[in-house]
Design a protein around this motif. Structure first.
Motif, PDB file in Angstrom:
ATOM      1  N   ASP A  89      32.482  39.863  34.316  1.00  0.00           N
ATOM      2  CA  ASP A  89      33.905  39.738  34.021  1.00  0.00           C
ATOM      3  C   ASP A  89      34.784  40.668  34.858  1.00  0.00           C
ATOM      4  O   ASP A  89      35.976  40.803  34.592  1.00  0.00           O
ATOM      5  CB  ASP A  89      34.173  39.969  32.526  1.00  0.00           C
ATOM      6  N   VAL A  92      36.987  37.201  38.108  1.00  0.00           N
ATOM      7  CA  VAL A  92      36.962  35.955  37.342  1.00  0.00           C
ATOM      8  C   VAL A  92      37.684  34.851  38.118  1.00  0.00           C
ATOM      9  O   VAL A  92      38.829  35.033  38.546  1.00  0.00           O
ATOM     10  CB  VAL A  92      37.639  36.140  35.965  1.00  0.00           C
ATOM     11  N   PHE A 123      41.322  35.570  28.544  1.00  0.00           N
ATOM     12  CA  PHE A 123      40.577  36.758  28.981  1.00  0.00           C
ATOM     13  C   PHE A 123      41.310  38.052  28.607  1.00  0.00           C
ATOM     14  O   PHE A 123      40.969  39.129  29.108  1.00  0.00           O
ATOM     15  CB  PHE A 123      40.372  36.705  30.499  1.00  0.00           C
TER      16      PHE A 123
END
Length: 269
Positions: A89, A92, A123
């Protein structure tokens, strides 16, 4: 605004060309791409600098795009964890239409001006992050909308476009404009424009990861050891750094899981 990527090809009657002529002419056009990227190096430097600054403070890098541009962002993001050993992450890639659009075009997904921000919110995007819009034409509504909302929320924004003076570049705080001109097949921006975007993405993510300490010397010391080829490469790297034999290097890698940790363990014993 003049959209050079949509201009007629410099070549005509392509279907009448021999295979050799087609290949030679595509190659001739492709040779102009690195030169166009070179002209944008100062802009790429500015973008890489802000991304590095934000990521050092715990931020993340987001790519947003549609079609080929979106797919290229997804590819670059997906390659960062295995190459540099970073969490999945940290970088992304988001494509208009969702992951389905990676393989199959989703009709009119790029025309939605509000969806990119919704996608980013999944996110928990925040002011530490950076959003980079990727759009060959520089006119993609999905990207423009996402960058505008990111700006409004104090999030740093950049872009990679292949036309000068585009709405996407005007919206981004750190624009990168690589003017690649007409495509061999008129409007087929998966060709020169896509190549330019891939080159810039390579430069951006690699320079950032080097600045973040994810390369030692010239080696990918944090790469994931996910197949035999990479395990063997890692063993050679450990051997070169320490002078130990292959069996010992392999054992250290098995114990510690990365070249960096294996070498440090050996040096600190």
């Amino acid at each position: 605004m003049e959209i050079n990527t949509e201009k007629d090809s410099r070549y005509n009657d392509l279907e009448k060309m021999s295979v050799r002529a087609i290949l030679q002419n595509i190659n001739k056009e492709d040779q102009s791409v690195p030169l166009a990227v070179e002209q944008a190096l100062p802009q790429i430097e500015q973008l890489a600098t802000i991304v590095t600054h934000r990521m050092r403070k715990g931020g993340r890098l987001f790519y947003i795009g549609a079609g080929t541009s979106g797919r290229l962002g997804v590819v670059d993001a997906s390659e960062c964890p295995p190459t540099f050993g970073v969490p999945f992450d940290w970088v992304v890639g988001i494509i208009a239409g969702g992951d389905t659009a990676i393989r199959k075009a989703v009709e009119f997904a790029e025309d939605n001006t509000t969806q990119a921000w919704k996608d980013l919110q999944e996110f928990n995007i925040n002011e530490q992050d950076v959003v980079v819009g990727i759009a060959a034409s520089g006119t993609t509504p999905y990207v423009i909308g996402g960058l505008k909302m990111a700006n409004e929320h104090g999030i740093a924004t950049g872009c990679i476009v292949c036309n000068a003076g585009s709405p996407v570049a005007a919206t981004a705080q750190y624009p990168v404009e690589v003017v690649t001109g007409p495509e061999f097949v008129t409007g087929s921006t998966r060709m020169k424009a896509g190549t330019a975007q891939k080159l810039v993405l390579n430069m951006l993510s690699t320079s950032v990861m080097i600045q973040l300490g994810r390369v030692r010397g010239n080696k990918m010391v944090d790469m994931q050891l996910s197949n035999n080829k990479l395990v063997n490469r890692a063993a050679r790297m450990v051997m070169a750094e320490t002078g130990i034999d292959e069996a010992t290097a392999a054992e250290l890698l098995k114990q510690h899981g990365s070249v960096r940790k294996a070498v440090d363990a050996y040096n600190n014993k």
